[in-house]
Design a protein around this motif. Structure first.
Motif, PDB file in Angstrom:
ATOM      1  N   GLU A   1      55.809  62.070  -8.864  1.00 26.08           N
ATOM      2  CA  GLU A   1      55.184  60.744  -8.800  1.00 26.08           C
ATOM      3  C   GLU A   1      56.233  59.678  -8.530  1.00 26.08           C
ATOM      4  O   GLU A   1      57.323  59.696  -9.097  1.00 26.08           O
ATOM      5  N   LYS A   2      55.887  58.740  -7.639  1.00 25.65           N
ATOM      6  CA  LYS A   2      56.748  57.606  -7.325  1.00 25.65           C
ATOM      7  C   LYS A   2      55.919  56.328  -7.405  1.00 25.65           C
ATOM      8  O   LYS A   2      55.088  56.070  -6.555  1.00 25.65           O
ATOM      9  N   THR A   3      56.120  55.558  -8.457  1.00 22.48           N
ATOM     10  CA  THR A   3      55.453  54.272  -8.635  1.00 22.48           C
ATOM     11  C   THR A   3      56.521  53.265  -9.033  1.00 22.48           C
ATOM     12  O   THR A   3      56.807  53.106 -10.214  1.00 22.48           O
TER      13      THR A   3
ATOM     14  N   ASP B   1      46.943  48.595  -1.349  1.00 23.96           N
ATOM     15  CA  ASP B   1      47.652  49.368  -2.355  1.00 23.96           C
ATOM     16  C   ASP B   1      49.150  49.090  -2.293  1.00 23.96           C
ATOM     17  O   ASP B   1      49.819  48.957  -3.317  1.00 23.96           O
TER      18      ASP B   1
ATOM     19  N   GLU C   1      51.345  47.361  -5.266  1.00 21.04           N
ATOM     20  CA  GLU C   1      52.432  48.159  -5.818  1.00 21.04           C
ATOM     21  C   GLU C   1      53.756  47.417  -5.706  1.00 21.04           C
ATOM     22  O   GLU C   1      54.581  47.447  -6.624  1.00 21.04           O
TER      23      GLU C   1
ATOM     24  N   SER D   1      53.782  44.551  -8.289  1.00 26.07           N
ATOM     25  CA  SER D   1      53.954  45.119  -9.632  1.00 26.07           C
ATOM     26  C   SER D   1      55.398  45.556  -9.866  1.00 26.07           C
ATOM     27  O   SER D   1      55.945  45.364 -10.953  1.00 26.07           O
TER      28      SER D   1
ATOM     29  N   SER E   1      55.518  51.110   0.349  1.00 29.27           N
ATOM     30  CA  SER E   1      55.784  50.125  -0.702  1.00 29.27           C
ATOM     31  C   SER E   1      57.273  49.866  -0.879  1.00 29.27           C
ATOM     32  O   SER E   1      57.693  48.725  -1.060  1.00 29.27           O
TER      33      SER E   1
END
Length: 205
Positions: free
Chosen positions: A11-13, A159, A163, A166, A192
């Motif tokens: 996961e990459k956020t 999105d 992102e 955020s 992003s």
């Protein structure tokens, strides 16, 4: 201490990632954007040098693309008034080599453009870091703003924008400031991390 993690990047956020090791444990790690830009796509193997920060209310794991970045992070959090969050923001706004050159040049104006760094903090950074960095070699690599990033697997524009905003807020920028910086960038077709990199360049300008 957890000094290094190797596993599958699941996961990459930004600025968070999760790496799952062969034991099936997924580690949530905060990384500076200069590290995030260099990570592979989700599903690939990733290796990060890590620093475990333990406080009364929080255990947080920070990850870095190189031991040099990790060492600089550890030197930064030794400075009075600089905690892990601010150190992460500093290393998101500039590459390690760029920070070293900024300190060598005594460039207060460059530092105060980073989130959470006022003039007094910038001056303290220059004073306390100058001796610690005097023996550091600078490789002359381009800054994060000049680094090319891949453009595969582009998510939807809405999105991406959310992102990016955020991520900038998580790095210490105010929501209005983050939204304005992202809006000033033509984000069509960008991932992003590319949008964040360009927005950070706007904020540093």
């Amino acid at each position: 201490m957890i000094g290094r993690i190797r596993g599958t990047l699941i996961e990459k956020t930004p600025p968070f990632i999760i790496i799952e090791t062969s034991a099936g444990v997924g580690y949530e790690i905060q990384v500076p954007m200069t590290t995030f830009y260099q990570l592979p796509d989700e599903g690939a193997e990733a290796i990060v040098a890590t620093h475990l920060s333990i406080s009364e209310n929080l255990h947080a794991l920070y990850g870095f693309i190189s031991n040099k970045d990790k060492t600089l992070f550890r030197e930064l959090i030794k400075v009075n008034g600089v905690g892990p969050k601010l150190a992460l923001a500093i290393l998101s706004g500039m590459e390690a080599d760029e920070f070293v050159m900024t300190v060598h040049d005594g460039n207060v104006d460059r530092l105060v453009k980073l989130p959470g760094v006022g003039k007094k903090t910038a001056e303290r950074l220059l004073v306390e870091m100058s001796d610690r960095l005097k023996d550091w070699s600078v490789s002359g690599l381009p800054s994060s703003g000049d680094t090319e990033a891949p453009t595969t697997n582009v998510p939807r524009a809405g999105d991406v924008t959310q992102e990016a905003v955020s991520a900038l807020v998580a790095l210490g920028y105010k929501p209005q400031q983050a939204s304005k910086a992202v809006a000033q960038v033509d984000g069509d077709g960008l991932k992003s991390e590319e949008l964040i990199r360009l927005a950070l360049r706007q904020l540093a300008g």
